[in-house]
Motif scaffolding. Sequence first.
Motif, PDB file in Angstrom:
ATOM      1  N   PRO A 190       0.798  -1.224   0.000  1.00 41.85           N
ATOM      2  CA  PRO A 190       0.000   0.000   0.000  1.00 41.85           C
ATOM      3  C   PRO A 190       0.838   1.285   0.000  1.00 41.85           C
ATOM      4  O   PRO A 190       0.363   2.324  -0.434  1.00 41.85           O
ATOM      5  CB  PRO A 190      -0.805  -0.093   1.295  1.00 41.85           C
ATOM      6  N   TRP A 191       2.088   1.203   0.437  1.00 41.93           N
ATOM      7  CA  TRP A 191       2.933   2.398   0.500  1.00 41.93           C
ATOM      8  C   TRP A 191       3.253   2.951  -0.881  1.00 41.93           C
ATOM      9  O   TRP A 191       3.558   4.116  -1.025  1.00 41.93           O
ATOM     10  CB  TRP A 191       4.239   2.100   1.219  1.00 41.93           C
ATOM     11  N   ARG A 192       3.177   2.121  -1.904  1.00 42.26           N
ATOM     12  CA  ARG A 192       3.502   2.615  -3.244  1.00 42.26           C
ATOM     13  C   ARG A 192       2.328   3.334  -3.889  1.00 42.26           C
ATOM     14  O   ARG A 192       2.456   3.889  -4.978  1.00 42.26           O
ATOM     15  CB  ARG A 192       4.021   1.491  -4.124  1.00 42.26           C
ATOM     16  N   GLY A 193       1.173   3.342  -3.243  1.00 40.83           N
ATOM     17  CA  GLY A 193       0.017   4.052  -3.781  1.00 40.83           C
ATOM     18  C   GLY A 193      -0.435   3.450  -5.091  1.00 40.83           C
ATOM     19  O   GLY A 193      -0.513   2.233  -5.235  1.00 40.83           O
ATOM     20  N   ASN A 194      -0.695   4.288  -6.074  1.00 38.56           N
ATOM     21  CA  ASN A 194      -1.151   3.835  -7.388  1.00 38.56           C
ATOM     22  C   ASN A 194       0.013   3.612  -8.346  1.00 38.56           C
ATOM     23  O   ASN A 194      -0.152   3.636  -9.553  1.00 38.56           O
ATOM     24  CB  ASN A 194      -2.125   4.850  -7.993  1.00 38.56           C
ATOM     25  N   GLU A 195       1.191   3.418  -7.799  1.00 40.17           N
ATOM     26  CA  GLU A 195       2.404   3.203  -8.594  1.00 40.17           C
ATOM     27  C   GLU A 195       2.209   2.046  -9.573  1.00 40.17           C
ATOM     28  O   GLU A 195       1.668   1.008  -9.207  1.00 40.17           O
ATOM     29  CB  GLU A 195       3.570   2.897  -7.651  1.00 40.17           C
ATOM     30  N   LEU A 196       2.704   2.216 -10.792  1.00 39.22           N
ATOM     31  CA  LEU A 196       2.556   1.193 -11.826  1.00 39.22           C
ATOM     32  C   LEU A 196       3.791   0.299 -11.919  1.00 39.22           C
ATOM     33  O   LEU A 196       4.201  -0.099 -12.995  1.00 39.22           O
ATOM     34  CB  LEU A 196       2.287   1.853 -13.183  1.00 39.22           C
ATOM     35  N   ASN A 197       4.421   0.003 -10.795  1.00 39.80           N
ATOM     36  CA  ASN A 197       5.584  -0.865 -10.697  1.00 39.80           C
ATOM     37  C   ASN A 197       6.854  -0.313 -11.319  1.00 39.80           C
ATOM     38  O   ASN A 197       7.835  -1.022 -11.422  1.00 39.80           O
ATOM     39  CB  ASN A 197       5.302  -2.268 -11.242  1.00 39.80           C
ATOM     40  N   VAL A 249       8.554  -1.950  -5.156  1.00 43.55           N
ATOM     41  CA  VAL A 249       7.997  -1.698  -3.831  1.00 43.55           C
ATOM     42  C   VAL A 249       8.679  -0.442  -3.292  1.00 43.55           C
ATOM     43  O   VAL A 249       9.897  -0.400  -3.148  1.00 43.55           O
ATOM     44  CB  VAL A 249       8.214  -2.898  -2.895  1.00 43.55           C
ATOM     45  N   SER A 250       7.877   0.576  -3.024  1.00 41.30           N
ATOM     46  CA  SER A 250       8.426   1.878  -2.662  1.00 41.30           C
ATOM     47  C   SER A 250       7.468   2.608  -1.728  1.00 41.30           C
ATOM     48  O   SER A 250       6.443   2.069  -1.335  1.00 41.30           O
ATOM     49  CB  SER A 250       8.631   2.722  -3.924  1.00 41.30           C
ATOM     50  N   VAL A 251       7.809   3.840  -1.402  1.00 42.53           N
ATOM     51  CA  VAL A 251       6.921   4.714  -0.633  1.00 42.53           C
ATOM     52  C   VAL A 251       6.355   5.806  -1.540  1.00 42.53           C
ATOM     53  O   VAL A 251       6.062   6.909  -1.097  1.00 42.53           O
ATOM     54  CB  VAL A 251       7.630   5.319   0.609  1.00 42.53           C
ATOM     55  N   ALA A 252       6.166   5.478  -2.825  1.00 40.76           N
ATOM     56  CA  ALA A 252       5.679   6.440  -3.808  1.00 40.76           C
ATOM     57  C   ALA A 252       4.267   6.931  -3.519  1.00 40.76           C
ATOM     58  O   ALA A 252       3.826   7.929  -4.084  1.00 40.76           O
ATOM     59  CB  ALA A 252       5.732   5.844  -5.215  1.00 40.76           C
ATOM     60  N   GLY A 253       3.549   6.284  -2.629  1.00 41.86           N
ATOM     61  CA  GLY A 253       2.197   6.708  -2.270  1.00 41.86           C
ATOM     62  C   GLY A 253       2.160   7.820  -1.238  1.00 41.86           C
ATOM     63  O   GLY A 253       1.085   8.299  -0.887  1.00 41.86           O
ATOM     64  N   VAL A 254       3.310   8.259  -0.746  1.00 40.64           N
ATOM     65  CA  VAL A 254       3.346   9.339   0.240  1.00 40.64           C
ATOM     66  C   VAL A 254       2.971  10.659  -0.435  1.00 40.64           C
ATOM     67  O   VAL A 254       3.348  10.909  -1.577  1.00 40.64           O
ATOM     68  CB  VAL A 254       4.728   9.423   0.940  1.00 40.64           C
ATOM     69  N   THR A 255       2.189  11.467   0.263  1.00 44.40           N
ATOM     70  CA  THR A 255       1.788  12.775  -0.258  1.00 44.40           C
ATOM     71  C   THR A 255       1.970  13.837   0.820  1.00 44.40           C
ATOM     72  O   THR A 255       2.038  13.523   2.008  1.00 44.40           O
ATOM     73  CB  THR A 255       0.311  12.798  -0.713  1.00 44.40           C
ATOM     74  N   LEU A 256       2.032  15.068   0.371  1.00 41.98           N
ATOM     75  CA  LEU A 256       2.060  16.222   1.267  1.00 41.98           C
ATOM     76  C   LEU A 256       0.855  17.083   0.956  1.00 41.98           C
ATOM     77  O   LEU A 256       0.477  17.225  -0.203  1.00 41.98           O
ATOM     78  CB  LEU A 256       3.318  17.067   1.045  1.00 41.98           C
ATOM     79  N   VAL A 257       0.260  17.657   1.994  1.00 37.69           N
ATOM     80  CA  VAL A 257      -0.859  18.573   1.798  1.00 37.69           C
ATOM     81  C   VAL A 257      -0.512  19.898   2.472  1.00 37.69           C
ATOM     82  O   VAL A 257      -0.177  19.941   3.654  1.00 37.69           O
ATOM     83  CB  VAL A 257      -2.177  18.012   2.373  1.00 37.69           C
ATOM     84  N   ASP A 258      -0.567  20.953   1.673  1.00 36.27           N
ATOM     85  CA  ASP A 258      -0.415  22.316   2.168  1.00 36.27           C
ATOM     86  C   ASP A 258      -1.834  22.818   2.403  1.00 36.27           C
ATOM     87  O   ASP A 258      -2.531  23.210   1.463  1.00 36.27           O
ATOM     88  CB  ASP A 258       0.314  23.159   1.128  1.00 36.27           C
ATOM     89  N   LYS A 259      -2.288  22.743   3.661  1.00 40.41           N
ATOM     90  CA  LYS A 259      -3.675  23.126   3.958  1.00 40.41           C
ATOM     91  C   LYS A 259      -3.919  24.606   3.709  1.00 40.41           C
ATOM     92  O   LYS A 259      -4.976  24.972   3.192  1.00 40.41           O
ATOM     93  CB  LYS A 259      -4.029  22.762   5.400  1.00 40.41           C
ATOM     94  N   ALA A 260      -2.955  25.450   4.050  1.00 35.65           N
ATOM     95  CA  ALA A 260      -3.134  26.890   3.846  1.00 35.65           C
ATOM     96  C   ALA A 260      -3.235  27.215   2.356  1.00 35.65           C
ATOM     97  O   ALA A 260      -4.069  28.010   1.937  1.00 35.65           O
ATOM     98  CB  ALA A 260      -1.987  27.669   4.478  1.00 35.65           C
TER      99      ALA A 260
END
Length: 178
Positions: A94-101, A105-116
């Motif tokens: 699950p850490w790779r998100g929607n990665e297409l291989n 196996v990676s942490v490509a599913g990590v995201t950042l959100v700038d709420k402001a």
Amino acid sequence: MMAILTLALTGCGGEGKSDKPAASNSAKPQVGSEASPSGAGKSETAPTQVLATVNGESGMVLTINKAARDAGGFLTIEGQLKNNGTAPYVNTAPWRGNELNASGVSVAGVTLVDKAGKKRYYVLRDTDGRCLCTTGLNIIEANQTMPFFAQFPAPPSSTAEVDLSLPTFATATVKLSG
């Protein structure tokens, strides 16, 4: 410049270690299955600052030690993933998100959100579509620590903090530097 790097590496040596990946780490830290799977290399540069610590499933813990803007408009997040559980952690898919291989196996599913700024940032990719992030995380043994990094487009300089989300982990608010 090279003489300074050589002198710095010589001064930091010791403990009989001869693994010298310093030349390949100068551009961006890449972690793969070949990078000290036992976690033995952890003591090389022990991070001193903890910006955030979040718990994941089955005893996994993500600690963020650096969130700095780099030259060229990038933001690099660095830290460690540690398996505090008693069994090997194998649910890293699950850490790779929607990665297409492309990155495996990676942490490509990590995201950042700038709420402001009301904007979500995704991990950068190289020209072959591979993430600029930690890869090769098939299994993390009990008590094993693995380096974590991900590089993003930098939010505006007015953004002081972002929310970091990695699938299966709680969301962490991280203060930015640089």
